[in-house]
Each structure stands twice: as C-alpha cells, then as structure tokens.
Design a protein around this motif. Structure first.
Motif, PDB file in Angstrom:
ATOM      1  N   ASP A  26       0.917  -1.245  -0.196  1.00  0.00           N
ATOM      2  CA  ASP A  26      -0.012   0.026  -0.098  1.00  0.00           C
ATOM      3  C   ASP A  26       0.800   1.306   0.060  1.00  0.00           C
ATOM      4  N   ARG A  27       2.006   1.180   0.434  1.00  0.00           N
ATOM      5  CA  ARG A  27       3.115   2.324   0.369  1.00  0.00           C
ATOM      6  C   ARG A  27       2.690   3.391   1.644  1.00  0.00           C
ATOM      7  N   TRP A 131       8.802  20.034  -1.055  1.00  0.00           N
ATOM      8  CA  TRP A 131       9.467  19.568  -0.199  1.00  0.00           C
ATOM      9  C   TRP A 131       9.423  18.010  -0.456  1.00  0.00           C
ATOM     10  N   ALA A 132      10.720  17.155  -0.440  1.00  0.00           N
ATOM     11  CA  ALA A 132      10.695  15.870  -0.956  1.00  0.00           C
ATOM     12  C   ALA A 132      10.763  15.259   0.308  1.00  0.00           C
ATOM     13  N   PHE A 133      10.660  13.743   0.264  1.00  0.00           N
ATOM     14  CA  PHE A 133      11.016  12.807   1.256  1.00  0.00           C
ATOM     15  C   PHE A 133      10.128  13.014   2.800  1.00  0.00           C
ATOM     16  N   ALA A 134       8.882  13.554   2.471  1.00  0.00           N
ATOM     17  CA  ALA A 134       8.146  13.705   3.717  1.00  0.00           C
ATOM     18  C   ALA A 134       7.427  12.499   4.210  1.00  0.00           C
ATOM     19  N   SER A 135       8.201  11.820   4.995  1.00  0.00           N
ATOM     20  CA  SER A 135       7.818  10.767   5.613  1.00  0.00           C
ATOM     21  C   SER A 135       6.542  10.848   6.444  1.00  0.00           C
ATOM     22  N   ALA A 136       5.639   9.826   6.673  1.00  0.00           N
ATOM     23  CA  ALA A 136       4.524  10.128   7.565  1.00  0.00           C
ATOM     24  C   ALA A 136       3.554  11.084   7.046  1.00  0.00           C
ATOM     25  N   GLY A 137       3.916  12.067   5.869  1.00  0.00           N
ATOM     26  CA  GLY A 137       3.300  13.353   5.679  1.00  0.00           C
ATOM     27  C   GLY A 137       1.612  13.082   5.477  1.00  0.00           C
ATOM     28  N   ARG A 138       1.301  12.001   4.825  1.00  0.00           N
ATOM     29  CA  ARG A 138      -0.198  11.694   4.811  1.00  0.00           C
ATOM     30  C   ARG A 138      -1.156  11.575   6.082  1.00  0.00           C
ATOM     31  N   THR A 164      -0.435  20.598  -0.950  1.00  0.00           N
ATOM     32  CA  THR A 164      -0.687  19.694  -2.173  1.00  0.00           C
ATOM     33  C   THR A 164       0.227  18.586  -1.911  1.00  0.00           C
ATOM     34  N   PHE A 165      -0.291  17.568  -2.125  1.00  0.00           N
ATOM     35  CA  PHE A 165       0.576  16.118  -2.012  1.00  0.00           C
ATOM     36  C   PHE A 165       0.834  15.813  -3.339  1.00  0.00           C
ATOM     37  N   HIS A 166       1.853  15.205  -3.548  1.00  0.00           N
ATOM     38  CA  HIS A 166       2.278  14.667  -4.979  1.00  0.00           C
ATOM     39  C   HIS A 166       2.812  13.305  -4.724  1.00  0.00           C
ATOM     40  N   ASP A 167       2.302  12.126  -5.319  1.00  0.00           N
ATOM     41  CA  ASP A 167       2.401  10.699  -5.367  1.00  0.00           C
ATOM     42  C   ASP A 167       3.970  10.346  -5.930  1.00  0.00           C
ATOM     43  N   THR A 168       4.951  10.438  -5.186  1.00  0.00           N
ATOM     44  CA  THR A 168       6.429  10.357  -5.747  1.00  0.00           C
ATOM     45  C   THR A 168       7.059   9.045  -5.059  1.00  0.00           C
ATOM     46  N   TRP A 169       6.617   8.705  -4.119  1.00  0.00           N
ATOM     47  CA  TRP A 169       7.361   7.616  -3.381  1.00  0.00           C
ATOM     48  C   TRP A 169       7.261   6.271  -4.096  1.00  0.00           C
ATOM     49  N   HIS A 170       7.904   6.096  -5.157  1.00  0.00           N
ATOM     50  CA  HIS A 170       8.012   4.985  -5.799  1.00  0.00           C
ATOM     51  C   HIS A 170       9.601   4.386  -5.881  1.00  0.00           C
ATOM     52  N   VAL A 171       9.668   3.381  -4.812  1.00  0.00           N
ATOM     53  CA  VAL A 171      11.003   3.183  -4.587  1.00  0.00           C
ATOM     54  C   VAL A 171      11.482   1.804  -4.159  1.00  0.00           C
ATOM     55  N   SER A 172      12.600   1.358  -4.053  1.00  0.00           N
ATOM     56  CA  SER A 172      12.781   0.127  -3.712  1.00  0.00           C
ATOM     57  C   SER A 172      12.900  -0.510  -2.305  1.00  0.00           C
ATOM     58  N   GLY A 176       6.711   1.796   2.578  1.00  0.00           N
ATOM     59  CA  GLY A 176       5.522   1.889   3.535  1.00  0.00           C
ATOM     60  C   GLY A 176       5.353   3.170   4.113  1.00  0.00           C
ATOM     61  N   THR A 177       6.858   3.912   4.121  1.00  0.00           N
ATOM     62  CA  THR A 177       6.741   5.443   4.733  1.00  0.00           C
ATOM     63  C   THR A 177       6.034   6.257   3.959  1.00  0.00           C
ATOM     64  N   GLY A 178       5.554   6.210   2.978  1.00  0.00           N
ATOM     65  CA  GLY A 178       4.950   7.132   2.318  1.00  0.00           C
ATOM     66  C   GLY A 178       5.397   8.571   2.107  1.00  0.00           C
ATOM     67  N   SER A 179       6.962   8.543   1.761  1.00  0.00           N
ATOM     68  CA  SER A 179       7.486   9.510   1.789  1.00  0.00           C
ATOM     69  C   SER A 179       7.452  10.371   0.688  1.00  0.00           C
TER      70      SER A 179
END
Length: 363
Positions: A26-27, A131-138, A164-172, A176-179
């Motif tokens: 679910d990321r 700002w990028a890498f916003a873990s727990a932001g949601r 405004t949130f941008h769905d950018t956390w597609h990573v290895s 699940g941190t939703g960063s």
C-alpha cells in the motif's frame, strides 16, 4: 510512561509484522495502526511534557525506534520521523504547542531542508515551496517545511489542508513510509508557528539542550539496528528449517551460516552499544556533537553490513517476495542513503579528529 511504552510496543509487534507485506504494497501505514501508535504516545515522545508531551530521554528514543524497526522497517521509520519531529514543539510558544497536542491524533512531520521561500507579512509569512521525502506526511496533523527568508532559513509549521501532496514515493525499500512530496502555494503561516534551530528553544528541559540535528538523526541508526535484528532473527528461523537435499542437514549446520549470524550479531550489538553510549554522553560542544553523529552513522553502517551477511548466507530463498529477508535488505539500503548518515558525515568527523577546521553547521 516511556518504559511501559516499550512493553506495549513489544505486545503490538506481532501485529505489525503480519501487516508488513500489506504496508509495503500500500506504500503507507494503515490508519488503524497510526491510531494505535498515537494512543500509545509514540508521536509525543519528544514533545514538551508541560504541554502534553512525554519529553523522553534520547536513550529511551533509541530503544523505542529500534523495537519498531524490528517489527517493520517502514513502521519504525514512520514512527521515528513523527516522534523525533515533535522536538519542534520545544521551539514554539508553549500555548501554541499545547493547542497542537490537544488533538489525540497529534502527529507532526515534515522536511527541514530550506527548499521553500517565505515572504514576511504582518503577523507571519507567506510560504511557497515543495519538499521531498516527507515520511508520514499523509497522516500528519501538522507539517514542517524549511524555507529561506530575507533574514535566513526558518522552519514553518503548516496545516496539511493548506498543502498539495504529490505521489512520488515509488522506491526500492521503506516503501510503506509514504515519503511523498508536498507543496505550499503562498500559504500564510503565523509568527507563532515559525522557528529557527539557531535560536534558543522556548523549553528549558534537557531534551531541548540535546543537539537538534542529532536528535533528528539518531532514529535513523536506531531503526536501522531494528531492521538488522529482524533480519538476524528471520535468518535464524530459515537456517533451522532449510534442509540440504543432498546431506539432509539444515543450513544452520554450515560453518558459513554460523559465521554469518555471529558476525551479524556482533555488528548489531556493537552498533547499539556505541550509539547508546554516545547519546548518553552527548553535549553541546562541536566535538561531542561530531562523535555522536559518527556513532549514528556507524550504527546505520553496521546494521547494513549485518543484513548483507545474513541475506547472502540465506542463498536463493532470500530473493523471493515471500521472504522477509529481501524486504529487510531493500529497507536497510534505503536507510543508508539518508543525508544524515552520508559518507560526508564520516569525512567531517575524521577531519575534526585530525585537527582540520570543520563547519559546525554540518553536524
């Protein structure tokens, strides 16, 4: 409360482990688990006690973050970011901090990097940036964004509804941190919700005398050590059940497996002890702060080496999606990429130890 919190988290850990594959898919962490962590007080660990926080000792923070990282890397990381960011309330007016902590779902996160711009206006600032890498932001009830002002960089606490949130956390790993990224477009932030770490905190407790950057960074090492401990435990279970069809003996009987798990355990133990000792001895002087950052970086590096050892010793079994070892491997190697534990940190500390002049801003 913090010590009983450890017992509560250990009781919750089996549930988190079962959720781990779904969290990764679910990321993000499910809202029900966030609610459980909030009810336990995890997100208040570094918030001022006289405002409704727990104001825990940093040594306790290490144990909490390591325990959650052991249960699931993404959950540990998310909780660590939210809990450590709570130290920001120690830099805000007490009345403001108190009003934020009145929310039972309180969770503050964000990004300190000054990638925004802030224009002073009467009563506050207008903030624009991304700002990028916003873990727990949601899941956050408040988000911090660093921004440059005419007077220098400052941190601004913003309401998620204004962003405004941008769905950018597609990573290895640590999926699940939703960063994800978040952005502000001319958002007004009042004066009582902005601060600078260069200014004295509004709280006088020992926690707020602790080096601010190190408080934010120590959780990286702690969660990484938790991931390593989980990898060691999962490898131990595999080694007992994986049977060589030619010899009929378990993987646990092989000297290479025995050496790998022993070395991994030593790396974990050394990293945990070094980190705990450095945190307990931390002071405000540059040398103390530098050595603390070295301990944090070393804990993270040790954890990655430990995971590498047991992952390799597990053989082909470790590559399947059904094996938690492959998730631990990916998670730990995302953790090592964080700027707070980059090779530059070790270089800076090494320069200081050799008598070279270093900038205190880097540590």
């Amino acid at each position: 409360m913090p010590l009983s919190l450890l017992d509560d988290l250990r009781a919750l850990a089996p549930t988190i482990r079962k959720l781990a594959p779904q969290i990764e898919q679910d990321r993000e962490i499910p809202a029900s688990l966030i609610d459980q962590l909030a009810a336990l007080g995890v997100f208040r660990l570094a918030a001022p006690a006289d405002c409704g926080g727990l104001e825990a000792d940093p040594v306790i923070l290490i144990r909490v973050f390591e325990e959650l990282g052991r249960a699931d890397g993404s959950t540990g990381w998310t909780a660590m970011i939210a809990a450590a960011t709570g130290m920001a309330l120690g830099h805000l007016p007490p009345a403001t901090a108190r009003s934020m902590l009145e929310d039972p779902h309180f969770l503050i996160a964000g990004v300190a990097a000054p990638t925004g711009r802030a224009t002073p206006v009467e009563g506050g600032h207008h903030v624009t940036g991304r700002w990028a890498f916003a873990s727990a932001g949601r899941h956050a009830t408040w988000l911090i964004g660093g921004a440059l002002t005419p007077a220098g960089p400052r941190l601004f606490v913003m309401e998620p509804s204004s962003l405004t949130f941008h769905d950018t956390w597609h990573v290895s790993g640590l999926r699940g941190t939703g960063s994800n990224d978040f952005a502000a477009d001319d958002v007004f932030v009042p004066d009582d919700r902005t601060f600078s770490l260069a200014e004295p905190p509004t709280q006088s407790g020992a926690l707020y005398a602790f080096p601010a950057l190190s408080l934010l960074a120590l959780g990286i090492g702690a969660v990484s050590l938790g991931i390593a401990r989980a990898a060691i435990e999962d490898f131990t279970e595999l080694a007992k059940s994986k049977i060589n069809p030619l010899t009929g003996k378990p993987l646990a009987s092989r000297p290479t497996a025995q050496t790998a798990v022993a070395q991994a355990m030593a790396l974990h133990g050394a990293g945990f002890a070094y980190l705990s000792e450095a945190v307990a001895a931390a002071g405000p002087d540059t040398a103390s702060r530098a050595l603390l950052r070295l301990a944090i970086t070393t804990a993270t590096t040790n954890a990655a080496q430990a995971v590498n050892l047991v992952y390799k010793a597990a053989g082909g079994n470790a590559v399947y999606d059904t094996s938690p070892l492959q998730r631990h491997f990916r998670d730990i190697h995302v953790a090592t990429q964080h700027a707070m534990v980059s090779p530059e940190v070790t270089e800076t500390v090494g320069a200081m130890l050799l008598g070279e002049e270093v900038s205190s801003v880097r540590i």
